[in-house]
Design an enzyme around this catalytic site. Structure first.
Site, PDB file in Angstrom:
ATOM      1  N   ASP A 290      18.185  75.817 -27.443  1.00  0.00           N
ATOM      2  CA  ASP A 290      18.897  76.478 -28.220  1.00  0.00           C
ATOM      3  C   ASP A 290      18.834  78.129 -27.430  1.00  0.00           C
ATOM      4  O   ASP A 290      19.117  79.052 -28.247  1.00  0.00           O
ATOM      5  CB  ASP A 290      18.060  76.678 -29.452  1.00  0.00           C
ATOM      6  CG  ASP A 290      16.760  77.109 -29.409  1.00  0.00           C
ATOM      7  OD1 ASP A 290      16.152  77.125 -28.123  1.00  0.00           O
ATOM      8  OD2 ASP A 290      15.989  77.376 -30.371  1.00  0.00           O
TER       9      ASP A 290
ATOM     10  N   HIS B 293      10.568  59.831  20.837  1.00  0.00           N
ATOM     11  CA  HIS B 293      10.424  58.670  21.060  1.00  0.00           C
ATOM     12  C   HIS B 293      10.934  57.504  19.916  1.00  0.00           C
ATOM     13  O   HIS B 293      10.829  57.978  18.887  1.00  0.00           O
ATOM     14  CB  HIS B 293       8.896  58.470  21.160  1.00  0.00           C
ATOM     15  CG  HIS B 293       8.231  57.183  21.588  1.00  0.00           C
ATOM     16  ND1 HIS B 293       8.395  56.621  22.638  1.00  0.00           N
ATOM     17  CD2 HIS B 293       7.661  56.374  20.709  1.00  0.00           C
ATOM     18  CE1 HIS B 293       7.637  55.422  22.524  1.00  0.00           C
ATOM     19  NE2 HIS B 293       7.238  55.164  21.276  1.00  0.00           N
ATOM     20  N   ASN B 294      11.308  56.296  20.539  1.00  0.00           N
ATOM     21  CA  ASN B 294      12.115  55.487  19.550  1.00  0.00           C
ATOM     22  C   ASN B 294      12.817  56.105  18.608  1.00  0.00           C
ATOM     23  O   ASN B 294      12.998  56.055  17.401  1.00  0.00           O
ATOM     24  CB  ASN B 294      10.826  54.675  18.818  1.00  0.00           C
ATOM     25  CG  ASN B 294      10.127  53.952  19.694  1.00  0.00           C
ATOM     26  OD1 ASN B 294      10.425  53.457  20.702  1.00  0.00           O
ATOM     27  ND2 ASN B 294       8.884  53.514  19.262  1.00  0.00           N
TER      28      ASN B 294
ATOM     29  N   GLU C 131      15.731  58.790  23.115  1.00  0.00           N
ATOM     30  CA  GLU C 131      15.379  57.341  23.931  1.00  0.00           C
ATOM     31  C   GLU C 131      16.248  56.252  23.542  1.00  0.00           C
ATOM     32  O   GLU C 131      16.683  56.235  21.913  1.00  0.00           O
ATOM     33  CB  GLU C 131      13.943  57.030  23.497  1.00  0.00           C
ATOM     34  CG  GLU C 131      13.399  55.589  24.378  1.00  0.00           C
ATOM     35  CD  GLU C 131      11.915  55.269  24.249  1.00  0.00           C
ATOM     36  OE1 GLU C 131      11.523  54.834  25.164  1.00  0.00           O
ATOM     37  OE2 GLU C 131      11.605  55.345  23.096  1.00  0.00           O
TER      38      GLU C 131
ATOM     39  N   ASP D 135      16.220  52.181  23.834  1.00  0.00           N
ATOM     40  CA  ASP D 135      15.859  51.156  24.025  1.00  0.00           C
ATOM     41  C   ASP D 135      17.047  49.873  24.121  1.00  0.00           C
ATOM     42  O   ASP D 135      17.249  49.384  23.161  1.00  0.00           O
ATOM     43  CB  ASP D 135      14.618  50.642  23.111  1.00  0.00           C
ATOM     44  CG  ASP D 135      13.330  51.254  23.217  1.00  0.00           C
ATOM     45  OD1 ASP D 135      13.389  52.308  24.028  1.00  0.00           O
ATOM     46  OD2 ASP D 135      12.290  51.120  22.722  1.00  0.00           O
TER      47      ASP D 135
ATOM     48  N   HIS E  66      13.498  48.261  18.861  1.00  0.00           N
ATOM     49  CA  HIS E  66      12.260  48.045  19.130  1.00  0.00           C
ATOM     50  C   HIS E  66      12.161  46.805  19.665  1.00  0.00           C
ATOM     51  O   HIS E  66      11.744  45.849  18.792  1.00  0.00           O
ATOM     52  CB  HIS E  66      11.221  48.743  18.317  1.00  0.00           C
ATOM     53  CG  HIS E  66      10.055  49.017  18.975  1.00  0.00           C
ATOM     54  ND1 HIS E  66       8.798  49.295  18.214  1.00  0.00           N
ATOM     55  CD2 HIS E  66       9.840  49.635  20.188  1.00  0.00           C
ATOM     56  CE1 HIS E  66       7.982  49.422  18.941  1.00  0.00           C
ATOM     57  NE2 HIS E  66       8.596  49.793  20.155  1.00  0.00           N
TER      58      HIS E  66
ATOM     59  N   GLU F 209      15.656  53.060  28.229  1.00  0.00           N
ATOM     60  CA  GLU F 209      14.616  51.825  28.653  1.00  0.00           C
ATOM     61  C   GLU F 209      15.505  50.492  28.746  1.00  0.00           C
ATOM     62  O   GLU F 209      16.082  49.917  27.516  1.00  0.00           O
ATOM     63  CB  GLU F 209      13.636  51.684  27.354  1.00  0.00           C
ATOM     64  CG  GLU F 209      12.614  50.507  27.893  1.00  0.00           C
ATOM     65  CD  GLU F 209      11.785  50.390  26.783  1.00  0.00           C
ATOM     66  OE1 GLU F 209      10.827  49.177  26.969  1.00  0.00           O
ATOM     67  OE2 GLU F 209      11.550  50.970  25.900  1.00  0.00           O
TER      68      GLU F 209
END
Length: 762
Positions: free
Chosen positions: A195, A348-349, A378, A380, A393, A427
């Site tokens: 209100d 990384h990864n 990276e 892989d 991975h 990698e």
């Protein structure tokens, strides 16, 4: 008094720092006489301030749209999405069995809005919907993308355009405007019957929402002082008067009075005196005059080159008044030195969005890393079906993505934030045939972006600079002739994985996989120009001439072993590199390591490259991180106050934080330290500490300073509230605001710390 020894009288916990005297009208709040329709609807006031109340796209968003949320080929769920009147959040409803749940997301947490099939989800699952009907909302931090399909292309465009306008206006808001908008959003929520009038019960609910537990008698006294109609309800100007009291900053008023004198305005010369006391390098009268023209809101004062309290507060809450040197937010370092002379932001990864064991791999993870300034990612690479290499991975339950899709993401997103070179760290677990496919994808997709030969054919071993490699992509990997270890097996491109992981990999690999891994494709080898992977057996320089194009990789465990063998203390934090140029972190995992990495690369335009100190760029440096010499710098931090800290447990309205502040130092081992304040009971809205913490530093050029706010708990570990990390060399002196970030790096605006910084070099 907030001067000299920095002391002020203490208050009892039940009376937070809220003045009982009405402040002069704050420029970002409507004047008490205001009576337009937006005053009657507090939620719309933010949109009015943004100038968007009449915008057709925003109006459509306020009405709401039924959009399809897309998660898979078969999971398409219709949801009603509607912009809230605060202009800060989008409400949506989803139906679950026997119940309907409501959710919101905040505009300030949006990283990007992409049109069409510009996300991994829509490319895979949005084929049934025309690209013109689709949009993706990508969020900062770890929150998943929101892939949507609208009923029509025009409706999709309304959301794309509307969100763009809201984000632009939000980015342009001052910190005080953000605080105003923030508290009005809570005001709208606390108004239980909608209100536009606030009972004392609703005001108490508001106070708990904004993280302050105020004594009932004290709160009621403030309530009655603003209840001019004496009807036990606050409305219109009465609400604004109450908020004005709540948002007062007595500590800033005291500093202002100290320099302004009896007339309560700052002349340009008085402002210059303040700037000089702040330690502002090169402060001049012209600088003070420019600040008045930039931040003063009163036109009459501006014409007379005077700054009022409002203008002074606007300045202190602006980027120029922040702890981070605003000059360092742009690229300011020499970018013409060899690549090895820089710390390089590395991941990384990179492909993972979550767990390294069973998490999801996604091209979106690469895009997010690039938006955070990452320059080394990276990949892989493993044998995939149909002759197409995949990335995941290895020997885990993580999902797989196509190598070519990742390279397309690199092409489309690698240089959106930073123009400086990106390194693809391969990698390689693929056989010859799929290595050839990898090389073909790299060449065909990246085209001229890819570095395929030395820039200087006369000096092919000489590393180029980031400036020379702008918008170029480098491949890091093995180069023929391939090096073999003692048993004749070729080394993986992640040259020195943890021994446990290597043993597990060898145990799981089939004879055929090992046979394929013994070969390196000439086509892929040819793309490795400046980043030739090699094994590091020691930290000591190898005999013979330097080989700047050789890059050694090693695990964290092996790195610690090497530092011990080299006679250096094993507590050297690898995420704050001393001996290394790239330290690869899991960007998908929030924590203090990522905070430090973000802080290290926060400067220099967040371009992902930070020039090392001169003594780390010299081949024959005598610098030893374990014995850096006597203290050279004293850092003194007085923690004064905090403003609008976030509420940790929104499900429990009576849960209020008990904040404390810890200052942490990261650098060489002898500099690493942390000190903290006492905690303040039941006040996350405007706690006051006024405590001094001091540190002696031996290698200040390498120091990162992390400001952390936690919720004190007597029976369990403290809960994280917010943090901000930056290099010492980018920390400005004097009275400064620190703009806090969440655990995943998103802004917690308007949450700030107010501190005084002093840096003395011996």
């Amino acid at each position: 008094m907030l001067c000299g020894g920095w002391r002020r009288s203490r208050r009892s916990p039940e009376e937070p720092r809220v003045s009982a005297q009405v402040a002069a009208p704050l420029a970002f709040l409507p004047s008490p006489a205001s009576s337009d329709s937006s005053t009657k609807r507090p939620g719309l006031r933010a949109l009015k301030k943004m100038g968007l109340t009449e915008d057709e796209d925003v109006q459509a968003m306020l009405r709401g749209s039924k959009l399809l949320k897309i998660r898979s080929r078969t999971w398409h769920k219709e949801r009603l999405y509607r912009l809230q009147e605060d202009g800060l959040s989008v409400w949506f409803q989803r139906r679950i069995p026997r119940a309907a749940s409501q959710h919101i997301f905040f505009v300030q947490h949006i990283e990007a809005v992409r049109e069409g099939h510009q996300s991994e989800g829509l490319r895979r699952f949005g084929g049934a919907f025309a690209p013109a009907r689709c949009l993706t909302i990508a969020f900062k931090g770890r929150r998943k993308n929101l892939d949507l399909a609208a009923p029509t292309a025009e409706e999709a465009q309304r959301w794309v355009r509307g969100l763009a306008k809201l984000r632009a206006r939000l980015d342009a808001m001052s910190q005080r405007e953000r605080a105003h908008t923030w508290i009005h959003s809570y005001l709208h929520r606390a108004d239980s019957d909608q209100d536009s009038k606030m009972s004392f019960k609703e005001i108490k609910s508001l106070l708990r929402m904004v993280n302050v537990d105020m004594n009932d008698m004290y709160a009621y006294r403030l309530f009655k002082e603003c209840d001019h109609s004496n009807n036990e309800r606050l409305e219109g100007a009465e609400i604004e008067a109450f908020l004005r009291r709540l948002l007062k900053r007595p500590e800033l008023e005291e500093i202002f009075r100290r320099y302004s004198g009896e007339d309560r305005v700052l002349s340009a010369s008085e402002l210059l005196e303040f700037l000089e006391d702040q330690g502002e390098d090169g402060a001049t009268l012209a600088c003070a005059q420019k600040l008045i023209q930039t931040y003063e809101l009163n036109e009459t004062a501006k014409q007379h080159e005077l700054m009022t309290l409002d203008g002074f507060m606007m300045y202190l809450l602006s980027p120029e008044g922040a702890a981070l040197n605003v000059a360092h937010t742009c690229v300011f370092q020499d970018m013409g030195q060899p690549l090895a002379h820089y710390f390089i932001s590395s991941s990384h990864n990179t492909y993972l969005t979550d767990s390294q064991i069973g998490g999801t791999s996604s091209t979106e993870a690469y895009i997010r890393a690039f938006t955070q300034g990452c320059r080394c990612v990276e990949l892989d690479c493993w044998e995939g079906p149909g002759g197409e290499p995949v990335i995941y991975h290895g020997h885990t339950l993580t999902s797989k993505i196509l190598f070519r899709d990742v390279i397309q993401a690199v092409r489309d997103h690698a240089f959106t934030l930073s123009p400086y070179p990106v390194i693809l760290s391969l990698e390689n677990h693929c056989g010859l045939e799929q290595q050839i496919v990898m090389a073909r994808h790299l060449r065909n997709i990246l085209g001229d972006m890819l570095v395929t030969q030395a820039l200087d054919s006369q000096n092919p071993e000489e590393l180029p600079s980031p400036e020379q490699l702008k918008c170029r992509v480098l491949v890091k990997g093995k180069k023929l002739p391939a090096a073999r270890n003692e048993d004749g097996r070729i080394l993986s491109d992640r040259e020195d994985e943890d021994e446990d992981e290597e043993e597990a990999e060898e145990a799981l690999e089939t004879a055929e996989q090992r046979k394929r891994a013994k070969q390196i494709s000439p086509e892929l080898s040819a793309l490795v120009v400046y980043c030739c992977a090699t094994r590091l057996r020691t930290l000591e320089p190898s005999p013979g001439p330097p080989q700047p194009c050789k890059i050694g990789s090693l695990s964290e465990r092996k790195a610690r072993k090497f530092t011990r063998e080299a006679g250096r203390n094993q507590t050297i934090p690898l995420f704050n590199p001393v001996d290394y140029s790239t330290v690869a972190l899991n960007f998908q995992t929030p924590g203090y390591e990522m905070d430090l990495n973000t802080g290290r690369f926060l400067i220099n335009g967040q371009c992902g490259y930070v020039l090392k100190p001169a003594y780390l760029r010299q081949l024959n440096t005598t610098f030893d991180p374990e014995c850096p010499g006597p203290p050279r710098t004293t850092l003194t931090v007085q923690v004064l106050t905090a403003q609008q800290l976030p509420k940790l447990n929104v499900e429990k309205p009576n849960s209020i934080v008990d904040p404390l502040v810890r200052v942490e130092i990261y650098g060489v081992p002898e500099d690493c330290a942390h000190k903290e304040t006492d905690y303040v009971l039941n006040n996350g809205f405007n706690p006051c500490w006024e405590q001094t913490l001091q540190f002696q530093l031996r290698a200040p050029e390498l120091v990162l300073v992390r400001f952390v706010v936690e919720d004190y708990d007597t029976t369990s570990p403290n809960d994280f509230v917010g943090q901000f990390t930056l290099p010492l060399n980018s920390l400005k002196q004097g009275y400064r605001h620190i703009h806090l970030l969440s655990k995943d790096g998103a802004s917690l605006s308007p949450a700030t710390l107010f501190v005084h910084i002093r840096i003395e070099n011996s």
